[in-house]
Structures are given as structure tokens and as C-alpha cells.
Design a protein around this motif. Structure first.
Motif, short mmCIF file in Angstrom:
data_model
loop_
_atom_site.label_atom_id
_atom_site.label_comp_id
_atom_site.label_asym_id
_atom_site.label_seq_id
_atom_site.Cartn_x
_atom_site.Cartn_y
_atom_site.Cartn_z
N ILE A 1 0.83 -1.21 0.00
CA ILE A 1 0.00 0.00 0.00
C ILE A 1 0.86 1.26 0.00
O ILE A 1 0.53 2.27 -0.65
N TYR B 1 3.83 1.60 -1.43
CA TYR B 1 4.31 1.80 -2.80
C TYR B 1 3.18 2.28 -3.71
O TYR B 1 3.42 3.08 -4.63
N LEU B 2 1.96 1.81 -3.48
CA LEU B 2 0.83 2.30 -4.26
C LEU B 2 0.60 3.79 -4.03
O LEU B 2 0.31 4.55 -4.96
N THR B 3 0.76 4.24 -2.78
CA THR B 3 0.62 5.66 -2.46
C THR B 3 1.69 6.49 -3.14
O THR B 3 1.43 7.59 -3.65
N GLN C 1 0.81 6.85 -6.81
CA GLN C 1 -0.31 7.76 -7.00
C GLN C 1 0.11 9.22 -6.86
O GLN C 1 -0.45 10.10 -7.51
N GLY D 1 -0.05 0.89 -11.79
CA GLY D 1 -1.08 1.10 -10.78
C GLY D 1 -2.05 -0.06 -10.70
O GLY D 1 -2.45 -0.50 -9.61
N LEU E 1 -0.34 -2.92 -8.87
CA LEU E 1 -0.29 -2.74 -7.42
C LEU E 1 -1.67 -2.93 -6.79
O LEU E 1 -1.78 -3.49 -5.69
N VAL E 2 -2.72 -2.47 -7.46
CA VAL E 2 -4.07 -2.70 -6.94
C VAL E 2 -4.37 -4.20 -6.89
O VAL E 2 -4.97 -4.70 -5.92
N VAL F 1 -2.63 -5.51 -3.91
CA VAL F 1 -3.32 -5.12 -2.67
C VAL F 1 -4.55 -6.01 -2.43
O VAL F 1 -4.77 -6.48 -1.31
#
Length: 407
Positions: free
Chosen positions: A273, A275-277, A280, A295, A298-299, A302
Motif C-alpha cells: 500500500i 508503494y501504491l501511495t 499515485q 497502478g 499494485l491494486v 493489494v
């Protein structure tokens, strides 16, 4: 004799240069004569039915910034522009062989070239401190350097292996195409003075003049194709994401008695999460033309990690209650079915062992085959399936992303 001839030749050349050398007063008289009665508001050209030809080429100096979130491209470049103004022509012999001079640009006519896709306000190429170089035949050479800030919508589908194409659009303001003819001297942008950017690599730089269907004015387009330098992103972003996501499946190998399964899976999920932030924050919020494939990956990780946490909690609850509750009938049927599948895949045994195998099979078929299924075997089977499924999702997501960035 030869030496004497050389000396005479050198003396003649030196005398000629001295005669042809003009002075400050000569240049002052020349400029005063040229600008006397000159109207800078009138376009050059005696015949008004013939369009004025303006030759133009472009040199790129640097790319200062390309902000994905705002779509702002900042760069510095130089336009080489020349045209002929018959009003500024003279006879060099009348001014002590003066063949060229330099005049401030605010004293002569200039083409009004406007950048029509700026990031903030409309900007032209006029600068008060610039000058115009004049030749005795009326040729005007204008070298105008400027920093440009334009709008460039980024396509982040293949981030960080993306290639961006940005354009700067310029129009001759106030004149139609039948009045001024823009001619591109060189379609290739001059990169001899370009300072390399630490993030972007120039893959293509062209200067074009497209035909406009719904406009009577001429347009010049500076087109840049830039490819992102990826080593930094591979080391600091891609490899850590792959390493952290790969660890998610190995939570099912940890022993149930260790008590670390929930903590391990939650920590890995939080790392993904984070790394996803980060991604983004780097990418624009728009969904056009596409969202970054990274993206989506990564989703997927997650969501997969969330399922892993749920699966770990379920297996922990079953493990705690294994000594109190019997194995449900549907789980025993699944385990026994897998036993039979494994038994069919067993290789052929020697003849001496057939009697033992048949006896064992008869004993198992004669009794209740589901009665000896224990919770430990059920949990082991469940962990194996979850481990295989988690690895499958990881590799498939990575493979799809790789196919997207390569094509």
C-alpha cells in the motif's frame, strides 16, 4: 624574387583591408539613413501580392521540467529566423564598405510569432534586449532565445518505461498564409548545444508546418519525443515492489504454531500500500488516455494481499479449534478425493508389493474412507492451494505488465 613578390602581395592585401574597414561613424551614419522614415508597423515587401518568405529553424538548449501532475513542460530553445526587408538594403561603397550592422529589434519590423499552447499566458518571441543582424542586401537575421512553458498531456500507461510526445505550437499573429509564407529551413531540430536531462532522453526532435483545414494562418510545431531514463525507477521502485509482493505467498509456509502469520501478511500488505501511495503521488489524477499499468498491478497485489490476510485469519481459527470440533463432511470428501487422485498417479510397484497394496486398498474400501481425515491434513491442503494461487496471481500480474510495457 619570390620573396619580394610575397611581400608586395601581403602589402596589397593589408592595404585593401585597411581601406575596407569601416568605422563607428560609418555605422552610425548607416543606421541613421536606414531608419529615417522607416515604419516598423508595415510588413516588408514591395509587391503586396507576393507573400513575404520567412525562413525558420529551431535549436533546443535544455528541458528544465516535465510535471506529470500539472502537465507542464518547461524548456529553453532558440529560434533562427531570417527574412528580407528591401527598405533596409544599402550600397556598401557609400558607407566605407560597411556590409553588416546590428539594430535593436524594437526599431524594425518583426514577425509576431505567438506560442498558442502555453501553460499560463500567451507568449511571443519578442524580447526588448535582443537585436537584429542586418546584411547590406536587406537580409534580417533574428536569433531569439526564450524559455517556454507549455501544456503537454502525458500518457502514463507504461510508466516508468514510458515515452512522451510533446508539441509547441506557434502561429504568425495578424497575417494570413497568403501574406506570410513560413518556410522551415531544417526539419531536424539542432541538438548540438543541448544539455542532457537527468530524467528524459530525447529520441526525436522535429520542426514541422502542418496544414490547417480551419485556419488561414501558418503554424509551426516543435515536436519532441522523450523517453524516460528507467534505471533509477527499476532500482528504487520496480525491484522492491516485486520483492515485497513475492513474499506474500510464503506466509502459508510459516508454521501455524509460530503465531506470526497474521503479523507477517499484514506487514507485507502495508508495504504494498505504501508503494501504491508513492505511485499515485507521482502520476496525474486524470484517467485519459489511460491509467498506469503499474497502478493496476499494485491494486491487484493489494486485493490479493487482502485475501491472503483473510485466508490466514481463517486458517488460524481452524487451527485453534481443531482439537475441539470434528472435520466437516464436505472437507473430508474433498481430502479423500485428492487422496484418490494422488493414488492414481503413483508409479507401478514391483510384483512383490502388489499384495500389500491390494490389501491396503481393500481395507480402506471396506471401511469408512473419510473417518481418518484430520484437521492437520485439511489445513495443509488449504495452505498449499493458497500458496499456489497467490503465486499464480503474482506471476500473471507481472507477466501482463511486462507485455504492456514491451508492446
Amino acid at each position: 624574387m619570390i620573396l619580394l613578390m610575397k611581400l608586395v602581395f601581403l602589402c596589397c592585401c593589408s592595404k585593401r583591408e585597411l581601406v575596407s574597414a569601416f568605422t563607428l561613424q560609418d555605422e552610425a551614419n548607416l543606421q541613421a539613413s536606414l531608419l529615417a522614415g522607416y515604419n516598423k508597423d508595415l510588413k516588408p515587401g514591395w509587391d503586396r501580392d507576393v507573400p513575404l518568405q520567412i525562413n525558420i529553424r529551431f535549436a533546443l538548449f535544455s528541458i528544465k521540467e516535465f510535471n506529470f501532475n500539472t502537465g507542464k513542460l518547461s524548456m529553453t530553445g532558440l529560434f533562427f529566423i531570417n527574412w528580407t526587408d528591401e527598405r533596409l538594403a544599402w550600397n556598401p561603397t557609400n558607407y566605407n564598405h560597411t556590409k553588416k550592422t546590428t539594430i535593436p529589434q524594437n526599431k524594425v519590423w518583426l514577425p509576431e510569432i505567438i506560442n498558442v499552447n502555453p501553460y499560463d499566458d500567451l507568449t511571443g518571441l519578442r524580447q526588448d534586449h535582443l537585436t537584429i543582424s542586418l546584411q547590406y542586401n536587406g537580409v534580417c537575421r533574428w536569433f531569439t532565445i526564450q524559455s517556454f512553458e507549455v501544456v503537454c498531456d502525458a500518457d502514463v500507461t507504461k510508466y516508468p518505461f514510458d515515452t512522451q510526445t510533446c508539441e509547441l505550437h506557434f502561429h504568425i499573429w495578424g497575417y494570413y498564409s497568403h501574406e506570410i509564407d513560413l518556410v522551415i529551413s531544417s526539419s531536424e531540430i539542432d541538438l548540438s548545444l543541448y544539455v542532457e536531462n537527468s530524467i528524459w532522453e530525447i529520441r526525436g526532435a522535429t520542426l514541422i508546418s502542418p496544414s490547417l483545414k480551419y485556419s488561414k494562418t501558418k503554424e509551426i510545431v516543435v515536436k519532441l519525443e522523450m523517453k524516460r531514463r528507467t534505471p533509477y525507477y527499476v532500482v528504487s521502485l520496480i525491484i522492491p515492489i516485486i520483492a515485497v509482493s513475492f513474499l506474500m505467498a510464503f506466509v502459508f509456509i510459516l508454521p501455524h504454531d509460530s503465531g506470526e502469520r497474521v503479523g507477517f501478511s499484514t506487514t507485507v500488505l502495508l508495504s504494498i500500500i505504501v508503494y501504491l501511495t508513492i505511485i499515485q503521488d507521482l502520476l496525474p489524477e486524470s484517467s485519459e488516455p489511460n491509467i498506469s499499468a503499474l497502478g493496476y498491478v499494485l491494486v491487484t497485489y493489494v486485493v490479493n494481499g487482502s485475501f491472503v490476510v483473510v485466508e490466514v485469519i481463517i486458517t488460524s481459527r481452524f487451527h485453534r479449534n481443531s482439537s475441539e470440533n470434528p472435520v466437516p463432511r464436505y472437507l473430508r470428501c474433498i481430502v479423500t478425493s485428492l487422496r484418490r487422485m494422488r493414488r492414481k498417479n503413483v508409479s507401478v510397484k514391483p510384483i512383490g508389493t502388489c499384495s500389500k497394496i491390494n490389501k491396503t486398498d481393500n481395507d480402506e474400501n471396506g471401511g469408512d474412507e473419510n473417518s481418518d481425515v484430520q484437521w492437520g491434513e485439511v489445513l495443509t491442503l488449504f495452505d498449499t492451494l493458497c500458496f499456489a494461487f497467490t503465486l499464480f496471481v503474482f506471476f500473471m500480474s507481472a507477466l501482463i505488465y511486462l507485455c504492456v510495457v514491451i508492446t
